[in-house]
Design an enzyme around this catalytic site. Structure first.
Site, PDB file in Angstrom:
ATOM      1  N   LYS A 138       0.834  -1.208   0.000  1.00 53.56           N
ATOM      2  CA  LYS A 138       0.000   0.000   0.000  1.00 53.56           C
ATOM      3  C   LYS A 138       0.873   1.265   0.000  1.00 53.56           C
ATOM      4  O   LYS A 138       0.623   2.195  -0.768  1.00 53.56           O
ATOM      5  CB  LYS A 138      -0.925  -0.027   1.226  1.00 53.56           C
ATOM      6  CG  LYS A 138      -1.878   1.147   1.314  1.00 53.56           C
ATOM      7  CD  LYS A 138      -3.076   0.800   2.179  1.00 53.56           C
ATOM      8  CE  LYS A 138      -2.782   0.897   3.661  1.00 53.56           C
ATOM      9  NZ  LYS A 138      -2.661   2.277   4.155  1.00 53.56           N
ATOM     10  N   ASP A 178       2.398  -1.152  11.974  1.00 53.92           N
ATOM     11  CA  ASP A 178       1.108  -1.618  11.441  1.00 53.92           C
ATOM     12  C   ASP A 178       0.833  -3.078  11.794  1.00 53.92           C
ATOM     13  O   ASP A 178      -0.293  -3.558  11.627  1.00 53.92           O
ATOM     14  CB  ASP A 178       1.068  -1.450   9.914  1.00 53.92           C
ATOM     15  CG  ASP A 178       0.996   0.023   9.520  1.00 53.92           C
ATOM     16  OD1 ASP A 178       0.648   0.856  10.374  1.00 53.92           O
ATOM     17  OD2 ASP A 178       1.307   0.332   8.353  1.00 53.92           O
ATOM     18  N   ARG A 231      -5.760   1.921  18.167  1.00 52.98           N
ATOM     19  CA  ARG A 231      -5.559   0.470  18.035  1.00 52.98           C
ATOM     20  C   ARG A 231      -5.174  -0.197  19.353  1.00 52.98           C
ATOM     21  O   ARG A 231      -5.304  -1.422  19.474  1.00 52.98           O
ATOM     22  CB  ARG A 231      -4.515   0.173  16.950  1.00 52.98           C
ATOM     23  CG  ARG A 231      -5.072   0.371  15.558  1.00 52.98           C
ATOM     24  CD  ARG A 231      -4.102  -0.009  14.464  1.00 52.98           C
ATOM     25  NE  ARG A 231      -4.750   0.104  13.158  1.00 52.98           N
ATOM     26  CZ  ARG A 231      -4.112   0.280  12.017  1.00 52.98           C
ATOM     27  NH1 ARG A 231      -2.795   0.369  11.998  1.00 52.98           N
ATOM     28  NH2 ARG A 231      -4.780   0.364  10.875  1.00 52.98           N
ATOM     29  N   SER A 257       7.824   8.994  12.021  1.00 52.26           N
ATOM     30  CA  SER A 257       6.714   8.869  11.072  1.00 52.26           C
ATOM     31  C   SER A 257       7.205   8.987   9.632  1.00 52.26           C
ATOM     32  O   SER A 257       7.755  10.018   9.238  1.00 52.26           O
ATOM     33  CB  SER A 257       5.656   9.946  11.334  1.00 52.26           C
ATOM     34  OG  SER A 257       4.788  10.043  10.221  1.00 52.26           O
ATOM     35  N   GLN A 279       5.239   9.056   7.128  1.00 50.36           N
ATOM     36  CA  GLN A 279       4.339   9.963   6.413  1.00 50.36           C
ATOM     37  C   GLN A 279       4.822  11.400   6.551  1.00 50.36           C
ATOM     38  O   GLN A 279       4.849  12.155   5.573  1.00 50.36           O
ATOM     39  CB  GLN A 279       2.917   9.813   6.943  1.00 50.36           C
ATOM     40  CG  GLN A 279       2.302   8.467   6.590  1.00 50.36           C
ATOM     41  CD  GLN A 279       0.907   8.276   7.140  1.00 50.36           C
ATOM     42  OE1 GLN A 279       0.414   9.114   7.906  1.00 50.36           O
ATOM     43  NE2 GLN A 279       0.265   7.193   6.769  1.00 50.36           N
ATOM     44  N   ARG A 314       2.733   5.913  -3.208  1.00 52.84           N
ATOM     45  CA  ARG A 314       3.881   6.718  -3.637  1.00 52.84           C
ATOM     46  C   ARG A 314       4.065   6.642  -5.155  1.00 52.84           C
ATOM     47  O   ARG A 314       4.453   7.619  -5.790  1.00 52.84           O
ATOM     48  CB  ARG A 314       5.152   6.251  -2.909  1.00 52.84           C
ATOM     49  CG  ARG A 314       5.189   6.716  -1.438  1.00 52.84           C
ATOM     50  CD  ARG A 314       6.179   5.896  -0.628  1.00 52.84           C
ATOM     51  NE  ARG A 314       6.396   6.417   0.713  1.00 52.84           N
ATOM     52  CZ  ARG A 314       5.569   6.259   1.755  1.00 52.84           C
ATOM     53  NH1 ARG A 314       4.423   5.624   1.592  1.00 52.84           N
ATOM     54  NH2 ARG A 314       5.888   6.754   2.946  1.00 52.84           N
ATOM     55  N   GLY A 339      -4.443   8.244   5.638  1.00 53.24           N
ATOM     56  CA  GLY A 339      -3.490   9.213   6.196  1.00 53.24           C
ATOM     57  C   GLY A 339      -2.326   9.467   5.255  1.00 53.24           C
ATOM     58  O   GLY A 339      -1.832  10.585   5.141  1.00 53.24           O
ATOM     59  N   LYS A 361      -3.767   5.836  14.927  1.00 48.17           N
ATOM     60  CA  LYS A 361      -3.964   5.231  13.602  1.00 48.17           C
ATOM     61  C   LYS A 361      -5.444   5.335  13.193  1.00 48.17           C
ATOM     62  O   LYS A 361      -6.173   6.148  13.742  1.00 48.17           O
ATOM     63  CB  LYS A 361      -3.466   3.784  13.624  1.00 48.17           C
ATOM     64  CG  LYS A 361      -1.966   3.673  13.898  1.00 48.17           C
ATOM     65  CD  LYS A 361      -1.164   4.280  12.770  1.00 48.17           C
ATOM     66  CE  LYS A 361       0.309   4.265  13.053  1.00 48.17           C
ATOM     67  NZ  LYS A 361       1.088   4.989  12.032  1.00 48.17           N
TER      68      LYS A 361
HETATM   69  C1  S3P Z   1       2.921   4.788   6.233  1.00 46.54           C
HETATM   70  C2  S3P Z   1       3.560   5.084   7.400  1.00 46.54           C
HETATM   71  C3  S3P Z   1       3.066   4.685   8.725  1.00 46.54           C
HETATM   72  C4  S3P Z   1       2.085   3.533   8.624  1.00 46.54           C
HETATM   73  C5  S3P Z   1       1.060   3.771   7.561  1.00 46.54           C
HETATM   74  C6  S3P Z   1       1.713   3.942   6.200  1.00 46.54           C
HETATM   75  C7  S3P Z   1       3.467   5.280   4.962  1.00 46.54           C
HETATM   76  O1  S3P Z   1       2.395   5.793   9.322  1.00 46.54           O
HETATM   77  O2  S3P Z   1       1.456   3.338   9.872  1.00 46.54           O
HETATM   78  O3  S3P Z   1       0.164   2.661   7.493  1.00 46.54           O
HETATM   79  O4  S3P Z   1       3.037   4.818   3.894  1.00 46.54           O
HETATM   80  O5  S3P Z   1       4.350   6.143   5.011  1.00 46.54           O
HETATM   81  P1  S3P Z   1       3.199   6.915  10.169  1.00 46.54           P
HETATM   82  O6  S3P Z   1       4.141   7.566   9.277  1.00 46.54           O
HETATM   83  O7  S3P Z   1       2.127   7.830  10.659  1.00 46.54           O
HETATM   84  O8  S3P Z   1       3.843   6.160  11.286  1.00 46.54           O
END
Ligand code: S3P
Length: 432
Positions: free
Chosen positions: A21, A314, A345, A166, A168, A26, A93, A341
């Protein structure tokens, strides 16, 4: 609602899980930033990645689903047009936070919103550094939660030490950094998944990793790519645990991405005594993939804490299922991020596994589990609208002594639409 009968039928056979995913999101976003046509193979068709495609289309990017492959005609960020409507990110997110990094540098107005779950997830972690870079961003509840309104413009590079681990946030800042007037340095105390660095570097971005620092130098353009997305280890994890805990199981999961920033789950399960073998390692599109062979084993308790947490964040809900049937007391600590999340969770997994019979105690930043291989008795449980909670409960149901009823089980479509089909295939006898 799905009903899973009380059967300890071994899991047998060979599967391929859905595409990763994180890498799928990306691939669409980065292709949109390139100049020219990118091709994406083995793209994850799920609700979250659909949200990303829709948002990029609203920005004027042409994305075509040709079955075997997806093509994206990148315009470069300068070619994006002001969206006439809210960019709806659904439950995702990753979509919202990565797009914020791009939109912060685009000279127009945009608004990002999501479903009730996403609209209660923290955005300050992205807003704060983007504002330091010069973006103008407002959001709900004192700039904490979505909807997020962005008036993008010229960004300058910053030095930023990330207060939380993180990927993200890191990826959002990398994207903003690529579109700034000067270099950006991000300091990451704990290593998180590095797909953005790898993929963007392959497209010609200047991203250098020096110890815990990531230095991004702005570039004029990115080159289009051919992406082949590996299987998602976060999806494979449900079957890895299932085959580990259901006696007599033996399965093969083909072509799973085993990027070291994602393999914490394998390390912990091996430490617990799991019978996991990795075979046929190859590098595809810069990411290592392999077949994962799993046979059932008697698991022992363990403690999970510190720097491994971002490498299996995750997978903590499904790891809780393994811990519930492992011999001894297991602990997960330093995992407060798990509360932020798709749902909280920590509370969700403690509540629902507790209903199924696990001896689990909630901590502020994790949980303590007293393992017992026969703990699961079956019950009525709910997914909390969270795909990973639904799939974790399904695995617990496989080793329950009574029937398990899971409400809102379709929520797996967010990341893994094939989940139920593959579970039926491997375990043979589950009926709806
Ligand atoms: C992700 C980063 C993680 C993960 C999310 C996907 C990503 O989140 O929990 O399912 O694709 O960069 P965080 O960056 O908030 O930890």
């Amino acid at each position: 609602m799905i009903t899973i009968p009380a059967l300890r039928h071994p899991l047998k056979g060979e599967i391929q899980v859905g595409a990763d995913k994180s890498i799928s999101h990306r691939s669409i976003i980065f292709s949109s930033l390139a100049h020219g046509k990118s091709v994406i193979r083995n793209f994850l068709r799920a609700e979250d990645t659909h949200s990303t495609c829709k948002c990029m289309s609203q920005l004027g990017v042409n994305i075509e689903d040709k079955g075997e492959e997806i093509t994206v005609c990148g315009l470069g960020s300068a070619g994006f047009k002001e969206p006439v409507d809210v960019l709806y990110c659904g439950n995702s997110g990753t979509t919202m936070r990565l797009l914020m990094g791009i939109l912060a540098g685009c000279p127009f107005f945009s608004v990002l919103s999501g479903d009730p779950s996403l609209n209660n997830r923290p955005m300050q972690r992205v807003i704060n550094p983007l504002v330091l870079m010069g973006a103008s961003i407002n959001s709900r509840s004192g700039d904490k939660y979505p909807p997020v309104a962005i008036r993008g413009g010229n960004l300058k590079g910053i030095e930023y030490e990330m207060p939380i681990a993180s990927a993200q946030v890191k990826s959002s800042l990398i994207l903003a950094g690529l579109n700034s007037t000067s270099a950006t340095r991000i300091v990451e105390k704990e290593k998180t998944r590095d797909h953005s660095e790898k993929m963007l570097s392959a497209m010609g971005a200047k991203i250098i990793t020096e110890g815990s620092s990531i230095i991004i130098t702005p570039v004029d353009s990115l080159a289009p790519q051919e992406f082949i997305i590996p299987g998602d280890i976060s999806s494979a994890a449900f079957f890895i645990v299932a085959a580990s805990v259901v006696p007599g199981s033996e399965i093969i999961i083909r072509n799973v991405g085993i990027n070291p920033s994602r393999t914490g789950i394998l390390e912990v399960l091996l430490d617990m005594g799991a019978n996991i073998t990795i075979e046929n390692r190859v590098i595809v599109g810069g990411e290592e993939i392999a077949d994962i062979i799993v046979a059932s084993a008697d698991l022992k308790a363990t403690t999970v804490s510190g720097s491994i947490i971002p490498r299996l964040i995750d997978e903590l809900p499904i790891l809780a299922v393994a811990m519930a049937v492992a011999e001894g007391e297991s602990r997960v600590i330093d995992a407060a991020e798990l509360r932020l999340k798709e749902t909280d969770r920590i509370t969700a997994i403690c509540t629902e596994l507790g209903k199924l019979g696990a001896d689990i105690v909630e901590l502020e930043d994790g949980f303590i589990i007293n393992g017992n291989r026969d703990c699961f008795t079956g019950n009525q449980v709910k997914s909390w609208g969270d795909h990973r909670i639904a799939m974790s409960l399904a695995v617990a149901a496989l080793i329950s002594t009574g029937e398990t009823h899971i409400s809102n089980h379709q929520v797996v479509d967010i990341s893994f639409p094939l989940f139920w089909k593959l579970l039926f295939k491997l375990s043979g006898r589950i009926t709806r």
